[in-house]
Design an enzyme around this catalytic site. Structure first.
Site: not given
Ligand code: TNX
Length: 532
Positions: A348
């Site tokens: 992300e």
């Molecule tokens: C997505 S999964 C994220 C996390 C969040 C999570 C909450 C991922 C690699 N990144 O930063 O905590 O969703 O479900």
């Protein structure tokens, strides 16, 4: 007259024998999770008694540790001494020569229980299986009255996947050393062998780095919701690594980057390209691009962040100081981490330009390689060139998993729709998020890693990991409520072959596991899918 005498004799013999040799539930019905590869039963039982002893056959500290572990697990509820020695015993742990593997065998006869394996880890898994074959009362921490019997039979077992992981996000809410250890105990009993610690995120930096002390002084201060944060000193971290390793669990530390880095950016302005908090003013961005020139001259630290948005922060991927920083952090982590992996995050990074992201991920893998470790990263890292041995952790995008496979790299399966322990069970769950799915116990159980993603087969998969993100989870009781019973379902997905797994059978076994959790004081979610 003759007839009734005969009846009497038979009845007397029956009651006499049932008094002498108590019954035991068959090994198949004992509630062993994860389900072993092969279980065969025979008649009769082994009974643990006040004279029982553990015999170790073989050498090594690990063997002694497993023997002691078994004794310590059996002593409190039985009240028996259960000494451990090399002499003789009715509980035998035998380290057999051969290529070390996690495979083990348990043989129960009326006279003895024998656990054998070519590795201490295998013996440890065998002891976990044996403990679950005893009546649930064995979980008590003080002496109780029970028949300590195990049904005769044989178990042969080995894991389907070599990497069986669980992740704790200690960044969104800090989790104490004691609570991490408690989680490790549960992981060990379910035969997990990797603990991934998500040590940094926008909301907190949780590991002491001596060359960059402000990371924890500033970046460790807070957590989601604005409550006080915390961090692991290097001694704390080492203690966790040791505690895990004593249970044959390897720690994988994660520094999430280049996104999810607000806590670091708040600690050191020089790392900051000037991206601000969500809803804040993105004054240093011109037409959606970060204006590095302005910031290079006058960097400002970010503000500490205690919300739960994702994707707003990034390291300055074009500044050399960023790589000096990353190298210092990785160097210190490597010194504290005996395991083979460093997790570099990579998810992300929505405000990092694509080219910058790729450049960054490649450079960071180079640093990890320089210090003799392999990288793991969330599936986005497969958009960059992967180094040999780098692992892609699939959580969201199949196309990224395919990119990894095409580069000849392995995949760790953590599909958010099945494996995320922070997802709500259903719309009424008092904790958790639901952006990926509602995950009831059967959803966590009923999937096959080898067919889950199109084009990703068994041979492409290193293993399975269950992440627990903690945006909504702030203490041990909340961790337990979200993790259990689903962690047990995922343990079976990771350990047992798909052919061996069966939801109806698991429903029965998890109910027995629930009795153990009740005795252990673990506040698990009483899924309506199970007759507890
Ligand atoms: C997505 S999964 C994220 C996390 C969040 C999570 C909450 C991922 C690699 N990144 O930063 O905590 O969703 O479900």
């Amino acid at each position: 007259m003759k007839h009734s005498l005969w009846t009497f004799t038979v009845l007397a013999a029956f009651s006499f024998s049932s008094c002498q040799v108590p019954d035991a539930v068959k090994l198949e019905d004992a509630g062993i999770i994860p389900i072993p590869s092969i279980i065969s039963s025979s008649s009769g039982v082994f009974e643990l008694g006040s004279n029982s002893t553990i015999q170790l056959i073989g050498t090594g500290d690990d063997l002694t540790r497993v023997g002691d572990y078994l004794a310590e697990k059996l002593r409190p509820a039985t009240g028996f001494d259960i000494p451990v020695s090399k002499e003789s015993g009715d509980l035998i742990l035998e380290l057999v020569s051969g290529e070390p593997s996690e495979k083990y065998r348990v043989e129960v006869t009326g006279e003895a229980v024998k656990i054998s394996s070519t590795s201490a880890a295998g013996l440890y898994y065998g002891t976990q299986t044996l403990i679950k074959a005893f009546p649930v009362e064995i979980e008590n921490t003080s002496a109780v009255d029970a028949d300590w019997v195990v049904a005769n039979g044989k178990i042969e077992d080995e894991p389907e996947f070599t990497y069986r992981g669980a992740m704790l996000d200690v960044a969104r809410h800090f989790i104490s050393v004691e609570d991490v250890k408690h989680y490790i105990d549960q992981m060990g009993s379910l035969k997990f062998n990797y603990l991934h610690l998500h040590l940094s995120d926008d909301q907190g930096w949780r590991i002491e780095i001596k060359s960059w002390p402000k990371l924890t002084e500033i970046g460790g201060k807070t957590e989601v919701g604005g409550t006080e944060g915390g961090f692991f000193s290097q001694e704390d971290y080492t203690e966790i690594v040791k505690y895990a390793s004593d249970r044959f669990i390897t720690v994988v530390p994660e520094i999430d980057m280049p996104g999810h880095t607000n806590a670091a950016l708040a600690s050191y302005a020089e790392l900051n390209p000037g991206v601000n908090l969500p809803d804040g003013d993105f004054t240093t961005m011109t037409e959606g691009k970060i204006d590095f020139d302005i910031l290079d001259k006058n960097p400002e630290p970010a503000e500490l962040y205690t919300g739960i948005e994702v994707g707003f922060s990034t390291f300055a991927t074009n500044k050399e100081i960023t790589y000096t920083f990353v190298e210092d952090v990785i160097k210190e982590l490597v010194e504290l981490t005996p395991g083979p992996y460093i997790h570099i995050g990579g998810d992300e990074s929505h405000v990092t330009e694509k080219d910058d992201y790729i450049f960054f991920v490649e450079r960071v893998q180079e640093i990890v390689t320089k210090y003799g470790k392999k990288s793991i990263g969330w599936d986005e890292i497969a958009t960059a060139k992967l180094f040999p041995g780098s692992v892609t952790q699939f959580w969201a995008l199949e196309e990224n998993a395919i990119l990894a496979k095409e580069q000849g790299n392995q995949i760790l399966m953590s599909p958010a729709k099945r494996a995320y322990l922070d997802m709500q069970y259903d719309s009424t769950s008092r904790l958790g998020l639901h952006w990926a799915a509602y995950i009831e116990l059967d959803d966590a159980y009923n999937w096959d890693p080898a067919t889950y993603a199109d084009g990703i087969n068994k041979a492409d998969i290193l293993g399975v990991e269950a992440p627990l993100w903690t945006e909504t989870i702030g203490n041990r009781a909340e961790i337990e409520y979200m993790a259990f019973p689903r962690l047990a379902a995922l343990a079976e997905v990771a350990w047992s072959s798909n052919e061996r797994r069966n939801w109806k059978d698991f429903q029965k076994r998890i109910a027995q596991q629930g009795k153990r959790w009740d005795i252990n004081g673990i506040g698990f979610y009483r899924s309506p899918k199970v007759d507890w």
